[in-house]
Design a protein around this motif. Structure first.
Motif, PDB file in Angstrom:
ATOM      1  N   VAL A 167      42.382  24.081 -20.429  1.00  0.00           N
ATOM      2  CA  VAL A 167      41.726  23.485 -19.252  1.00  0.00           C
ATOM      3  C   VAL A 167      40.804  22.365 -19.714  1.00  0.00           C
ATOM      4  O   VAL A 167      39.883  22.591 -20.505  1.00  0.00           O
ATOM      5  CB  VAL A 167      40.933  24.556 -18.478  1.00  0.00           C
ATOM      6  N   VAL A 168      41.055  21.157 -19.210  1.00  0.00           N
ATOM      7  CA  VAL A 168      40.301  19.990 -19.665  1.00  0.00           C
ATOM      8  C   VAL A 168      39.349  19.464 -18.593  1.00  0.00           C
ATOM      9  O   VAL A 168      38.732  18.424 -18.787  1.00  0.00           O
ATOM     10  CB  VAL A 168      41.259  18.858 -20.116  1.00  0.00           C
ATOM     11  N   GLN A 169      39.232  20.183 -17.475  1.00  0.00           N
ATOM     12  CA  GLN A 169      38.348  19.735 -16.400  1.00  0.00           C
ATOM     13  C   GLN A 169      37.571  20.910 -15.816  1.00  0.00           C
ATOM     14  O   GLN A 169      38.032  22.055 -15.853  1.00  0.00           O
ATOM     15  CB  GLN A 169      39.154  19.049 -15.278  1.00  0.00           C
ATOM     16  N   LEU A 170      36.417  20.593 -15.262  1.00  0.00           N
ATOM     17  CA  LEU A 170      35.579  21.554 -14.538  1.00  0.00           C
ATOM     18  C   LEU A 170      35.342  20.993 -13.136  1.00  0.00           C
ATOM     19  O   LEU A 170      34.889  19.851 -12.998  1.00  0.00           O
ATOM     20  CB  LEU A 170      34.241  21.728 -15.269  1.00  0.00           C
ATOM     21  N   PRO A 171      35.677  21.742 -12.077  1.00  0.00           N
ATOM     22  CA  PRO A 171      35.474  21.222 -10.721  1.00  0.00           C
ATOM     23  C   PRO A 171      33.991  21.014 -10.403  1.00  0.00           C
ATOM     24  O   PRO A 171      33.132  21.772 -10.853  1.00  0.00           O
ATOM     25  CB  PRO A 171      36.067  22.307  -9.824  1.00  0.00           C
ATOM     26  N   ASP A 176      35.524  23.332   0.517  1.00  0.00           N
ATOM     27  CA  ASP A 176      35.345  22.092   1.275  1.00  0.00           C
ATOM     28  C   ASP A 176      34.343  21.151   0.603  1.00  0.00           C
ATOM     29  O   ASP A 176      34.327  19.955   0.879  1.00  0.00           O
ATOM     30  CB  ASP A 176      34.884  22.420   2.700  1.00  0.00           C
ATOM     31  N   GLY A 177      33.513  21.704  -0.295  1.00  0.00           N
ATOM     32  CA  GLY A 177      32.529  20.885  -1.002  1.00  0.00           C
ATOM     33  C   GLY A 177      33.044  20.303  -2.301  1.00  0.00           C
ATOM     34  O   GLY A 177      32.267  19.729  -3.079  1.00  0.00           O
ATOM     35  N   PHE A 178      34.345  20.425  -2.585  1.00  0.00           N
ATOM     36  CA  PHE A 178      34.918  19.880  -3.814  1.00  0.00           C
ATOM     37  C   PHE A 178      34.920  18.353  -3.739  1.00  0.00           C
ATOM     38  O   PHE A 178      35.537  17.752  -2.865  1.00  0.00           O
ATOM     39  CB  PHE A 178      36.346  20.399  -3.993  1.00  0.00           C
ATOM     40  N   THR A 179      34.203  17.722  -4.660  1.00  0.00           N
ATOM     41  CA  THR A 179      34.068  16.260  -4.633  1.00  0.00           C
ATOM     42  C   THR A 179      34.541  15.580  -5.903  1.00  0.00           C
ATOM     43  O   THR A 179      34.739  14.359  -5.909  1.00  0.00           O
ATOM     44  CB  THR A 179      32.603  15.857  -4.407  1.00  0.00           C
ATOM     45  N   GLY A 180      34.711  16.321  -6.987  1.00  0.00           N
ATOM     46  CA  GLY A 180      35.105  15.665  -8.227  1.00  0.00           C
ATOM     47  C   GLY A 180      35.308  16.658  -9.352  1.00  0.00           C
ATOM     48  O   GLY A 180      35.344  17.877  -9.139  1.00  0.00           O
ATOM     49  N   VAL A 181      35.434  16.111 -10.567  1.00  0.00           N
ATOM     50  CA  VAL A 181      35.658  16.952 -11.750  1.00  0.00           C
ATOM     51  C   VAL A 181      34.821  16.427 -12.905  1.00  0.00           C
ATOM     52  O   VAL A 181      34.436  15.253 -12.944  1.00  0.00           O
ATOM     53  CB  VAL A 181      37.151  16.959 -12.163  1.00  0.00           C
TER      54      VAL A 181
END
Length: 537
Positions: A167-171, A176-181
Protein backbone atom coordinates in the motif's frame (compact mmCIF):
# COMPACT_ATOMS: atom_id res chain seq x y z
CA UNK A 1 14.91 -4.53 -21.32
CA UNK A 2 16.47 -5.18 -24.72
CA UNK A 3 19.43 -2.90 -25.51
CA UNK A 4 20.41 -4.22 -28.96
CA UNK A 5 17.73 -2.17 -30.72
CA UNK A 6 18.20 1.24 -32.26
CA UNK A 7 18.10 3.91 -29.46
CA UNK A 8 15.10 5.65 -31.03
CA UNK A 9 13.27 2.32 -31.27
CA UNK A 10 14.10 1.51 -27.66
CA UNK A 11 12.84 4.89 -26.47
CA UNK A 12 9.58 4.54 -28.40
CA UNK A 13 8.84 1.03 -27.18
CA UNK A 14 9.82 1.87 -23.60
CA UNK A 15 7.13 4.57 -23.61
CA UNK A 16 4.30 2.14 -24.52
CA UNK A 17 1.97 0.56 -21.94
CA UNK A 18 -0.55 -2.08 -23.01
CA UNK A 19 -2.89 -2.62 -20.09
CA UNK A 20 -6.37 -3.78 -19.22
CA UNK A 21 -8.84 -2.76 -16.53
CA UNK A 22 -10.06 -5.82 -14.61
CA UNK A 23 -12.73 -6.13 -11.91
CA UNK A 24 -16.01 -7.55 -10.70
CA UNK A 25 -19.12 -6.05 -12.28
CA UNK A 26 -19.98 -2.58 -10.86
CA UNK A 27 -16.59 -2.11 -9.18
CA UNK A 28 -16.03 0.95 -11.36
CA UNK A 29 -13.84 -0.25 -14.27
CA UNK A 30 -15.58 1.81 -16.93
CA UNK A 31 -15.67 4.92 -14.75
CA UNK A 32 -11.92 4.56 -14.13
CA UNK A 33 -11.40 4.26 -17.89
CA UNK A 34 -13.56 7.33 -18.57
CA UNK A 35 -11.63 9.40 -16.02
CA UNK A 36 -8.33 8.31 -17.59
CA UNK A 37 -9.54 9.40 -21.04
CA UNK A 38 -10.76 12.72 -19.66
CA UNK A 39 -7.60 13.41 -17.68
CA UNK A 40 -5.33 12.61 -20.64
CA UNK A 41 -7.28 14.96 -22.89
CA UNK A 42 -8.60 12.18 -25.11
CA UNK A 43 -12.17 13.26 -24.30
CA UNK A 44 -13.39 16.69 -23.29
CA UNK A 45 -16.33 15.60 -21.20
CA UNK A 46 -16.50 12.99 -18.46
CA UNK A 47 -18.72 10.11 -19.55
CA UNK A 48 -21.06 8.55 -16.99
CA UNK A 49 -22.31 4.97 -16.95
CA UNK A 50 -25.72 5.94 -15.54
CA UNK A 51 -26.19 8.57 -18.25
CA UNK A 52 -25.14 6.24 -21.09
CA UNK A 53 -22.44 8.69 -22.21
CA UNK A 54 -19.32 6.55 -21.79
CA UNK A 55 -16.80 6.07 -24.58
CA UNK A 56 -15.98 2.39 -24.02
CA UNK A 57 -19.55 1.24 -23.27
CA UNK A 58 -20.77 2.44 -26.65
CA UNK A 59 -22.93 -0.52 -27.63
CA UNK A 60 -26.67 0.17 -27.17
CA UNK A 61 -27.05 -2.94 -24.99
CA UNK A 62 -24.21 -1.82 -22.72
CA UNK A 63 -25.86 1.55 -22.25
CA UNK A 64 -29.28 0.00 -21.67
CA UNK A 65 -27.99 -2.50 -19.10
CA UNK A 66 -25.37 -0.24 -17.50
CA UNK A 67 -22.61 -2.89 -17.67
CA UNK A 68 -19.63 -3.62 -19.89
CA UNK A 69 -20.34 -6.49 -22.28
CA UNK A 70 -17.67 -6.21 -24.96
CA UNK A 71 -13.98 -5.49 -24.41
CA UNK A 72 -13.23 -2.04 -25.86
CA UNK A 73 -9.79 -0.72 -26.78
CA UNK A 74 -8.78 2.94 -26.47
CA UNK A 75 -5.47 4.79 -26.76
CA UNK A 76 -4.30 7.90 -24.93
CA UNK A 77 -1.11 9.77 -24.06
CA UNK A 78 0.18 10.63 -20.60
CA UNK A 79 3.52 12.15 -19.60
CA UNK A 80 5.16 11.22 -22.88
CA UNK A 81 3.84 7.66 -22.82
CA UNK A 82 1.38 5.95 -25.15
CA UNK A 83 -1.21 3.96 -23.18
CA UNK A 84 -3.22 1.33 -25.07
CA UNK A 85 -6.04 0.43 -22.70
CA UNK A 86 -8.69 -2.31 -22.87
CA UNK A 87 -11.80 -1.98 -20.69
CA UNK A 88 -12.93 -5.56 -20.03
CA UNK A 89 -16.33 -6.93 -18.90
CA UNK A 90 -16.85 -7.77 -15.24
CA UNK A 91 -19.74 -10.22 -15.53
CA UNK A 92 -18.84 -13.91 -15.36
CA UNK A 93 -20.78 -14.65 -18.56
CA UNK A 94 -18.25 -12.60 -20.53
CA UNK A 95 -15.10 -14.09 -19.02
CA UNK A 96 -14.00 -15.20 -22.49
CA UNK A 97 -13.69 -11.53 -23.52
CA UNK A 98 -11.36 -11.04 -20.55
CA UNK A 99 -9.37 -14.16 -21.51
CA UNK A 100 -8.77 -12.93 -25.05
CA UNK A 101 -7.78 -9.48 -23.81
CA UNK A 102 -5.34 -10.78 -21.20
CA UNK A 103 -3.59 -12.82 -23.87
CA UNK A 104 -2.35 -9.63 -25.56
CA UNK A 105 -1.76 -7.36 -22.54
CA UNK A 106 1.52 -6.53 -20.80
CA UNK A 107 -0.05 -5.29 -17.56
CA UNK A 108 -3.36 -4.63 -15.83
CA UNK A 109 -5.10 -2.46 -13.24
CA UNK A 110 -7.33 -4.52 -10.95
CA UNK A 111 -10.16 -2.38 -9.54
CA UNK A 112 -11.74 -3.29 -6.19
CA UNK A 113 -14.76 -1.87 -4.39
CA UNK A 114 -13.66 -0.25 -1.10
CA UNK A 115 -16.82 -1.55 0.59
CA UNK A 116 -17.09 -5.07 -0.85
CA UNK A 117 -13.36 -5.79 -1.25
CA UNK A 118 -12.62 -8.89 -3.31
CA UNK A 119 -15.80 -10.13 -5.02
CA UNK A 120 -16.31 -13.43 -6.88
CA UNK A 121 -15.47 -12.19 -10.36
CA UNK A 122 -12.54 -10.18 -8.97
CA UNK A 123 -11.09 -13.51 -7.93
CA UNK A 124 -11.80 -15.09 -11.33
CA UNK A 125 -10.12 -12.37 -13.39
CA UNK A 126 -7.19 -12.32 -10.96
CA UNK A 127 -6.65 -16.06 -11.54
CA UNK A 128 -6.91 -15.49 -15.29
CA UNK A 129 -4.19 -12.85 -15.06
CA UNK A 130 -2.08 -15.26 -12.98
CA UNK A 131 -2.30 -17.87 -15.74
CA UNK A 132 -1.09 -15.38 -18.32
CA UNK A 133 1.61 -13.94 -16.05
CA UNK A 134 0.24 -10.39 -16.38
CA UNK A 135 1.73 -7.93 -13.84
CA UNK A 136 -0.89 -5.92 -11.94
CA UNK A 137 -1.39 -2.91 -9.74
CA UNK A 138 -4.53 -2.61 -7.59
CA UNK A 139 -6.84 0.38 -7.32
CA UNK A 140 -9.29 0.39 -4.40
CA UNK A 141 -12.17 2.46 -5.75
CA UNK A 142 -15.26 4.11 -4.22
CA UNK A 143 -13.57 5.35 -1.03
CA UNK A 144 -16.27 8.04 -0.85
CA UNK A 145 -19.02 5.45 -0.19
CA UNK A 146 -20.51 4.75 3.22
CA UNK A 147 -18.70 1.82 4.79
CA UNK A 148 -15.57 2.20 2.62
CA UNK A 149 -12.48 0.81 4.34
CA UNK A 150 -9.10 0.66 2.60
CA UNK A 151 -7.51 -1.62 5.21
CA UNK A 152 -10.39 -4.11 5.06
CA UNK A 153 -10.23 -4.17 1.24
CA UNK A 154 -6.46 -4.75 1.32
CA UNK A 155 -6.90 -7.51 3.90
CA UNK A 156 -9.41 -9.26 1.61
CA UNK A 157 -6.92 -8.98 -1.27
CA UNK A 158 -4.27 -10.60 0.90
CA UNK A 159 -6.52 -13.39 2.18
CA UNK A 160 -8.36 -14.32 -1.01
CA UNK A 161 -5.87 -13.55 -3.76
CA UNK A 162 -2.64 -14.28 -1.83
CA UNK A 163 -0.36 -11.56 -3.26
CA UNK A 164 1.88 -9.31 -1.18
CA UNK A 165 -0.12 -6.03 -1.20
CA UNK A 166 2.16 -2.99 -1.00
CA UNK A 167 0.00 0.00 0.00
CA UNK A 168 1.58 3.24 -1.18
CA UNK A 169 -1.17 5.68 -0.16
CA UNK A 170 -3.07 6.76 2.94
CA UNK A 171 -6.58 8.22 2.47
CA UNK A 172 -7.29 11.74 3.68
CA UNK A 173 -10.80 11.72 5.13
CA UNK A 174 -13.33 8.90 5.18
CA UNK A 175 -16.51 8.11 3.26
CA UNK A 176 -18.19 11.35 2.09
CA UNK A 177 -15.30 13.32 3.62
CA UNK A 178 -12.67 11.62 1.41
CA UNK A 179 -10.75 14.46 -0.25
CA UNK A 180 -7.31 13.11 -1.11
CA UNK A 181 -4.41 10.78 -0.37
CA UNK A 182 -0.99 10.87 1.22
CA UNK A 183 1.72 9.63 -1.16
CA UNK A 184 3.87 7.45 1.13
CA UNK A 185 6.84 7.38 -1.27
CA UNK A 186 7.33 11.13 -1.48
CA UNK A 187 5.55 11.92 1.78
CA UNK A 188 3.26 14.50 0.21
CA UNK A 189 -0.47 15.13 0.26
CA UNK A 190 -2.57 15.15 -2.91
CA UNK A 191 -5.91 16.89 -2.35
CA UNK A 192 -8.70 17.35 -4.89
CA UNK A 193 -10.53 20.63 -4.65
CA UNK A 194 -13.99 19.42 -5.66
CA UNK A 195 -16.42 21.09 -8.02
CA UNK A 196 -16.53 20.75 -11.79
CA UNK A 197 -12.77 21.05 -12.36
CA UNK A 198 -11.73 18.91 -9.37
CA UNK A 199 -8.08 19.90 -9.71
CA UNK A 200 -5.34 18.15 -7.74
CA UNK A 201 -3.25 20.24 -5.35
CA UNK A 202 0.03 19.00 -3.87
CA UNK A 203 1.05 19.98 -0.36
CA UNK A 204 2.55 18.78 2.93
CA UNK A 205 1.10 15.88 4.88
CA UNK A 206 -1.65 17.15 7.25
CA UNK A 207 -0.42 17.39 10.85
CA UNK A 208 -3.11 14.98 12.05
CA UNK A 209 -1.85 12.28 9.66
CA UNK A 210 1.93 12.69 9.97
CA UNK A 211 2.35 9.99 12.63
CA UNK A 212 0.11 7.50 10.80
CA UNK A 213 1.82 8.26 7.47
CA UNK A 214 5.27 7.62 9.00
CA UNK A 215 4.05 4.35 10.49
CA UNK A 216 2.64 3.17 7.17
CA UNK A 217 5.78 4.25 5.32
CA UNK A 218 7.78 2.08 7.73
CA UNK A 219 5.44 -0.88 7.14
CA UNK A 220 5.87 -0.40 3.37
CA UNK A 221 9.65 -0.26 3.65
CA UNK A 222 9.78 -3.44 5.73
CA UNK A 223 7.47 -5.30 3.34
CA UNK A 224 9.56 -4.28 0.32
CA UNK A 225 12.85 -5.13 2.07
CA UNK A 226 11.57 -8.65 2.79
CA UNK A 227 10.92 -9.22 -0.93
CA UNK A 228 13.70 -7.32 -2.72
CA UNK A 229 17.41 -8.14 -2.12
CA UNK A 230 18.83 -4.72 -3.06
CA UNK A 231 16.23 -2.95 -0.95
CA UNK A 232 17.11 -5.26 1.93
CA UNK A 233 20.79 -4.28 1.66
CA UNK A 234 19.97 -0.58 1.88
CA UNK A 235 17.43 -1.14 4.66
CA UNK A 236 19.99 -3.05 6.76
CA UNK A 237 22.65 -0.40 6.17
CA UNK A 238 20.53 2.73 6.56
CA UNK A 239 17.49 1.46 8.54
CA UNK A 240 15.31 3.13 5.90
CA UNK A 241 14.75 3.19 2.15
CA UNK A 242 15.08 6.23 -0.09
CA UNK A 243 12.16 7.13 -2.36
CA UNK A 244 14.29 6.24 -5.38
CA UNK A 245 15.18 2.77 -4.07
CA UNK A 246 11.59 2.18 -2.98
CA UNK A 247 10.23 3.11 -6.42
CA UNK A 248 12.77 0.89 -8.22
CA UNK A 249 11.98 -2.05 -5.91
CA UNK A 250 8.22 -1.58 -6.39
CA UNK A 251 8.73 -1.62 -10.14
CA UNK A 252 10.74 -4.86 -9.98
CA UNK A 253 8.29 -6.57 -7.61
CA UNK A 254 5.31 -5.59 -9.77
CA UNK A 255 6.88 -6.90 -12.95
CA UNK A 256 7.92 -10.20 -11.39
CA UNK A 257 4.53 -10.61 -9.70
CA UNK A 258 6.05 -10.88 -6.22
CA UNK A 259 4.18 -7.81 -5.01
CA UNK A 260 1.14 -5.74 -5.95
CA UNK A 261 1.18 -1.96 -5.53
CA UNK A 262 -2.12 -0.76 -4.02
CA UNK A 263 -3.53 2.71 -4.66
CA UNK A 264 -6.91 4.17 -3.73
CA UNK A 265 -9.40 6.81 -4.77
CA UNK A 266 -12.87 7.57 -6.06
CA UNK A 267 -13.13 7.46 -9.85
CA UNK A 268 -16.68 8.85 -9.83
CA UNK A 269 -15.45 11.97 -8.04
CA UNK A 270 -12.31 12.07 -10.18
CA UNK A 271 -10.02 11.56 -7.18
CA UNK A 272 -6.93 9.38 -7.37
CA UNK A 273 -6.67 9.03 -11.17
CA UNK A 274 -3.48 11.12 -11.61
CA UNK A 275 -1.49 8.96 -9.14
CA UNK A 276 -2.93 5.85 -10.81
CA UNK A 277 -1.62 6.98 -14.20
CA UNK A 278 1.75 7.78 -12.64
CA UNK A 279 1.83 4.25 -11.19
CA UNK A 280 0.94 2.72 -14.58
CA UNK A 281 3.89 4.51 -16.16
CA UNK A 282 6.28 3.83 -13.27
CA UNK A 283 5.54 0.21 -12.40
CA UNK A 284 3.83 -1.66 -15.27
CA UNK A 285 6.06 -3.06 -18.02
CA UNK A 286 6.56 -1.85 -21.58
CA UNK A 287 6.74 -4.31 -24.52
CA UNK A 288 10.51 -4.36 -23.99
CA UNK A 289 10.17 -5.50 -20.38
CA UNK A 290 8.13 -8.64 -21.06
CA UNK A 291 9.61 -11.90 -22.40
CA UNK A 292 9.74 -12.33 -26.16
CA UNK A 293 6.62 -13.98 -27.55
CA UNK A 294 6.98 -17.68 -28.34
CA UNK A 295 5.52 -19.46 -31.33
CA UNK A 296 6.09 -22.53 -33.47
CA UNK A 297 7.41 -22.85 -37.01
CA UNK A 298 7.54 -26.24 -38.68
CA UNK A 299 7.13 -27.87 -35.28
CA UNK A 300 10.09 -26.01 -33.72
CA UNK A 301 9.66 -23.31 -31.09
CA UNK A 302 10.83 -19.80 -31.94
CA UNK A 303 10.94 -16.46 -30.16
CA UNK A 304 10.08 -13.09 -31.63
CA UNK A 305 11.35 -10.04 -29.78
CA UNK A 306 9.48 -6.73 -29.79
CA UNK A 307 11.61 -5.35 -32.63
CA UNK A 308 9.99 -3.17 -35.33
CA UNK A 309 12.77 -4.24 -37.71
CA UNK A 310 12.05 -7.95 -37.22
CA UNK A 311 9.65 -10.13 -39.23
CA UNK A 312 6.03 -9.12 -38.76
CA UNK A 313 3.94 -11.27 -36.39
CA UNK A 314 0.62 -10.36 -34.75
CA UNK A 315 -2.17 -12.11 -32.88
CA UNK A 316 -5.85 -11.51 -33.63
CA UNK A 317 -7.73 -11.17 -30.32
CA UNK A 318 -11.08 -9.73 -31.42
CA UNK A 319 -13.25 -9.47 -34.53
CA UNK A 320 -16.26 -7.18 -34.88
CA UNK A 321 -18.58 -5.96 -37.61
CA UNK A 322 -19.21 -2.21 -37.70
CA UNK A 323 -20.54 0.39 -40.09
CA UNK A 324 -16.99 0.79 -41.44
CA UNK A 325 -16.73 -2.93 -42.21
CA UNK A 326 -15.14 -5.93 -40.57
CA UNK A 327 -12.59 -4.85 -37.95
CA UNK A 328 -9.85 -7.27 -36.94
CA UNK A 329 -8.07 -6.28 -33.71
CA UNK A 330 -4.36 -7.12 -33.53
CA UNK A 331 -1.57 -7.08 -31.00
CA UNK A 332 1.62 -6.63 -32.99
CA UNK A 333 4.43 -8.55 -31.31
CA UNK A 334 7.19 -8.13 -33.87
CA UNK A 335 7.97 -6.21 -37.04
CA UNK A 336 6.05 -3.52 -38.88
CA UNK A 337 3.06 -3.65 -41.20
CA UNK A 338 1.76 -0.90 -43.46
CA UNK A 339 -1.38 -0.18 -45.44
CA UNK A 340 -1.72 -2.26 -48.57
CA UNK A 341 0.67 -4.98 -47.44
CA UNK A 342 -0.07 -8.68 -47.74
CA UNK A 343 0.00 -10.85 -44.62
CA UNK A 344 -0.41 -14.57 -44.09
CA UNK A 345 -3.14 -16.10 -41.92
CA UNK A 346 -1.00 -19.06 -40.88
CA UNK A 347 -3.80 -21.29 -39.58
CA UNK A 348 -5.88 -21.01 -42.74
CA UNK A 349 -2.85 -20.72 -45.05
CA UNK A 350 -4.57 -17.76 -46.63
CA UNK A 351 -3.02 -14.51 -47.77
CA UNK A 352 -4.88 -11.34 -46.77
CA UNK A 353 -4.29 -7.73 -47.73
CA UNK A 354 -4.57 -4.97 -45.13
CA UNK A 355 -6.37 -2.00 -46.66
CA UNK A 356 -6.55 0.27 -43.60
CA UNK A 357 -4.91 0.44 -40.15
CA UNK A 358 -6.86 2.17 -37.38
CA UNK A 359 -5.88 3.55 -34.00
CA UNK A 360 -8.93 2.58 -31.97
CA UNK A 361 -10.93 4.87 -29.68
CA UNK A 362 -13.76 2.45 -28.84
CA UNK A 363 -16.30 3.10 -31.64
CA UNK A 364 -14.21 5.90 -33.17
CA UNK A 365 -11.08 5.38 -35.21
CA UNK A 366 -8.11 7.36 -36.47
CA UNK A 367 -6.35 6.02 -39.54
CA UNK A 368 -2.57 5.51 -39.40
CA UNK A 369 -0.08 4.44 -42.04
CA UNK A 370 1.57 1.62 -40.13
CA UNK A 371 1.58 -0.46 -36.98
CA UNK A 372 4.78 -1.54 -35.27
CA UNK A 373 5.79 -3.97 -32.54
CA UNK A 374 3.99 -3.18 -29.28
CA UNK A 375 0.94 -1.62 -30.96
CA UNK A 376 -2.69 -2.64 -30.46
CA UNK A 377 -4.66 -1.63 -33.55
CA UNK A 378 -7.60 -2.61 -35.72
CA UNK A 379 -7.22 -3.41 -39.41
CA UNK A 380 -9.68 -3.48 -42.30
CA UNK A 381 -9.37 -5.86 -45.23
CA UNK A 382 -8.74 -9.13 -43.40
CA UNK A 383 -11.77 -11.17 -44.42
CA UNK A 384 -11.44 -14.59 -42.81
CA UNK A 385 -9.16 -14.45 -39.76
CA UNK A 386 -10.85 -15.23 -36.45
CA UNK A 387 -9.89 -14.51 -32.85
CA UNK A 388 -6.76 -16.52 -32.05
CA UNK A 389 -5.36 -16.41 -35.58
CA UNK A 390 -1.75 -15.46 -36.26
CA UNK A 391 -1.00 -12.94 -39.00
CA UNK A 392 2.59 -12.71 -40.13
CA UNK A 393 4.85 -11.90 -43.05
CA UNK A 394 4.54 -14.71 -45.66
CA UNK A 395 8.31 -15.24 -45.80
CA UNK A 396 8.59 -16.01 -42.07
CA UNK A 397 5.46 -17.86 -40.89
CA UNK A 398 4.98 -18.37 -37.16
CA UNK A 399 2.04 -19.76 -35.17
CA UNK A 400 1.38 -17.94 -31.87
CA UNK A 401 -0.54 -19.67 -29.11
CA UNK A 402 -4.20 -18.61 -29.32
CA UNK A 403 -6.31 -17.68 -26.27
CA UNK A 404 -8.11 -20.62 -24.73
CA UNK A 405 -11.87 -20.87 -25.29
CA UNK A 406 -14.14 -22.33 -22.60
CA UNK A 407 -16.83 -24.85 -23.52
CA UNK A 408 -20.39 -23.41 -23.59
CA UNK A 409 -22.56 -24.37 -20.61
CA UNK A 410 -26.06 -23.08 -21.43
CA UNK A 411 -28.09 -23.55 -24.62
CA UNK A 412 -31.29 -22.16 -26.11
CA UNK A 413 -33.21 -23.07 -29.24
CA UNK A 414 -33.60 -20.13 -31.66
CA UNK A 415 -35.83 -19.88 -34.69
CA UNK A 416 -36.96 -17.25 -37.14
CA UNK A 417 -40.65 -16.49 -36.72
CA UNK A 418 -41.00 -15.95 -40.49
CA UNK A 419 -39.93 -18.66 -42.93
CA UNK A 420 -38.49 -16.01 -45.22
CA UNK A 421 -35.99 -15.05 -42.47
CA UNK A 422 -34.45 -18.51 -42.02
CA UNK A 423 -31.49 -17.87 -44.35
CA UNK A 424 -30.86 -14.46 -42.78
CA UNK A 425 -30.88 -16.03 -39.31
CA UNK A 426 -28.31 -18.62 -40.38
CA UNK A 427 -26.06 -15.84 -41.70
CA UNK A 428 -26.53 -13.72 -38.57
CA UNK A 429 -25.67 -16.63 -36.25
CA UNK A 430 -22.56 -17.47 -38.30
CA UNK A 431 -21.37 -13.88 -37.99
CA UNK A 432 -22.13 -13.93 -34.26
CA UNK A 433 -19.95 -17.01 -33.69
CA UNK A 434 -17.20 -15.48 -35.81
CA UNK A 435 -17.11 -12.44 -33.52
CA UNK A 436 -17.46 -14.37 -30.25
CA UNK A 437 -15.69 -17.78 -30.17
CA UNK A 438 -17.33 -18.64 -26.82
CA UNK A 439 -20.66 -19.00 -28.65
CA UNK A 440 -21.51 -22.15 -30.58
CA UNK A 441 -24.31 -22.96 -33.04
CA UNK A 442 -25.47 -26.47 -33.95
CA UNK A 443 -28.54 -28.24 -35.32
CA UNK A 444 -30.14 -30.74 -32.94
CA UNK A 445 -30.19 -34.08 -34.76
CA UNK A 446 -33.40 -35.20 -33.03
CA UNK A 447 -35.57 -32.07 -33.13
CA UNK A 448 -34.04 -30.25 -36.10
CA UNK A 449 -33.88 -27.06 -34.02
CA UNK A 450 -31.07 -24.53 -34.27
CA UNK A 451 -29.36 -24.43 -30.85
CA UNK A 452 -27.25 -21.49 -29.66
CA UNK A 453 -24.88 -22.24 -26.75
CA UNK A 454 -22.93 -19.80 -24.57
CA UNK A 455 -21.47 -19.10 -21.14
CA UNK A 456 -24.69 -18.13 -19.35
CA UNK A 457 -28.22 -16.81 -19.69
CA UNK A 458 -27.10 -13.18 -19.89
CA UNK A 459 -24.54 -14.08 -22.54
CA UNK A 460 -27.26 -15.69 -24.66
CA UNK A 461 -29.72 -12.84 -24.06
CA UNK A 462 -27.14 -10.36 -25.32
CA UNK A 463 -26.35 -12.53 -28.35
CA UNK A 464 -30.00 -12.94 -29.35
CA UNK A 465 -30.70 -9.25 -28.83
CA UNK A 466 -27.71 -8.42 -31.04
CA UNK A 467 -29.20 -10.57 -33.81
CA UNK A 468 -32.52 -8.76 -33.43
CA UNK A 469 -31.06 -5.27 -33.46
CA UNK A 470 -28.24 -5.66 -35.97
CA UNK A 471 -30.13 -7.75 -38.51
CA UNK A 472 -33.73 -6.71 -37.87
CA UNK A 473 -34.89 -10.27 -37.29
CA UNK A 474 -37.89 -11.42 -35.29
CA UNK A 475 -36.43 -14.36 -33.38
CA UNK A 476 -38.13 -16.87 -31.09
CA UNK A 477 -36.10 -18.26 -28.20
CA UNK A 478 -36.66 -21.44 -26.17
CA UNK A 479 -36.04 -22.06 -22.49
CA UNK A 480 -32.36 -22.19 -21.42
CA UNK A 481 -30.94 -25.65 -20.80
CA UNK A 482 -27.75 -26.33 -18.88
CA UNK A 483 -25.22 -28.60 -20.52
CA UNK A 484 -23.77 -31.06 -18.02
CA UNK A 485 -22.32 -34.53 -17.87
CA UNK A 486 -22.21 -37.08 -15.11
CA UNK A 487 -19.53 -39.69 -14.62
CA UNK A 488 -18.12 -41.94 -11.95
CA UNK A 489 -16.07 -39.80 -9.60
CA UNK A 490 -14.46 -42.53 -7.50
CA UNK A 491 -14.52 -46.29 -7.32
CA UNK A 492 -16.98 -48.22 -5.15
CA UNK A 493 -16.56 -51.93 -4.46
CA UNK A 494 -18.82 -54.64 -3.12
CA UNK A 495 -22.28 -53.45 -4.14
CA UNK A 496 -24.32 -56.65 -3.53
CA UNK A 497 -27.75 -57.59 -4.86
CA UNK A 498 -29.46 -60.93 -4.21
CA UNK A 499 -32.34 -61.92 -6.48
CA UNK A 500 -34.65 -64.79 -5.46
CA UNK A 501 -37.95 -65.55 -7.17
CA UNK A 502 -39.85 -68.81 -6.50
CA UNK A 503 -43.41 -68.98 -7.85
CA UNK A 504 -43.53 -72.54 -9.15
CA UNK A 505 -41.33 -74.25 -11.66
CA UNK A 506 -37.56 -73.92 -11.75
CA UNK A 507 -37.48 -70.52 -10.01
CA UNK A 508 -34.88 -67.71 -10.33
CA UNK A 509 -31.78 -67.03 -8.33
CA UNK A 510 -28.92 -64.56 -8.75
CA UNK A 511 -26.19 -63.20 -6.54
CA UNK A 512 -24.59 -60.06 -8.06
CA UNK A 513 -21.47 -58.30 -6.78
CA UNK A 514 -20.79 -55.03 -8.66
CA UNK A 515 -17.61 -52.97 -8.61
CA UNK A 516 -17.43 -49.52 -10.29
CA UNK A 517 -14.44 -47.33 -10.98
CA UNK A 518 -13.56 -44.37 -13.26
CA UNK A 519 -12.63 -45.72 -16.67
CA UNK A 520 -9.35 -43.81 -16.77
CA UNK A 521 -8.24 -45.69 -13.64
CA UNK A 522 -8.98 -49.08 -15.12
CA UNK A 523 -5.84 -50.42 -16.78
CA UNK A 524 -6.14 -51.02 -20.48
CA UNK A 525 -9.66 -49.62 -20.83
CA UNK A 526 -8.84 -46.57 -22.92
CA UNK A 527 -9.56 -42.99 -22.01
CA UNK A 528 -13.33 -42.53 -22.04
CA UNK A 529 -16.77 -43.96 -22.70
CA UNK A 530 -18.20 -46.97 -20.92
CA UNK A 531 -16.87 -50.51 -20.51
CA UNK A 532 -18.41 -53.60 -18.89
CA UNK A 533 -16.28 -56.50 -17.75
CA UNK A 534 -17.65 -59.79 -16.43
CA UNK A 535 -15.58 -61.36 -13.69
CA UNK A 536 -17.76 -64.46 -13.35
CA UNK A 537 -15.67 -67.61 -12.95
Amino acid sequence: MRTDLHPRTTDRLAAVRNLGILAHVDAGKTTVTERILYLTGTTHKRGEVHDGTTVTDFDPQERDRGITIFAAAVSCDWDGHRINLIDTPGHVDFADEVERSLRVLDGAVAVFDAVAGVEPQSESVWRQADRHGVPRIAFVNKLDRAGADLDAAVDSIRRRLHPAPLVVQLPIGTEDGFTGVVDLLRMRALVWSGGDTDTCEEGPVPDALVEEALRRRRVLEEAVAELHPLALEEFCAESTLSARTLAAALRDLTRTGEGVVVLCGSAYRNRGIEPLLEAVVAYLPSPLDVPAVRGTRDGAEQERAADPAGPFAALVFKVSSTSTGRLTYLRVYSGTVGKGEAVLDVGRRRTERISRILRVQADRHAEVDRAVAGDIVAVVGVKAARAGATLCVPSAPLVLEPPSVADPVVSVAVEARRRTDIERLVTALARLVEEDPSLAVRTDSETGQTVLSGMGELHLEVAVEKVRRAHGLDVGVGRPQVAYRETVGRGVSGLVYRHVKQDGGAGQFAHVVLDTEPLEAAAGDGDGGFAFRSAVV
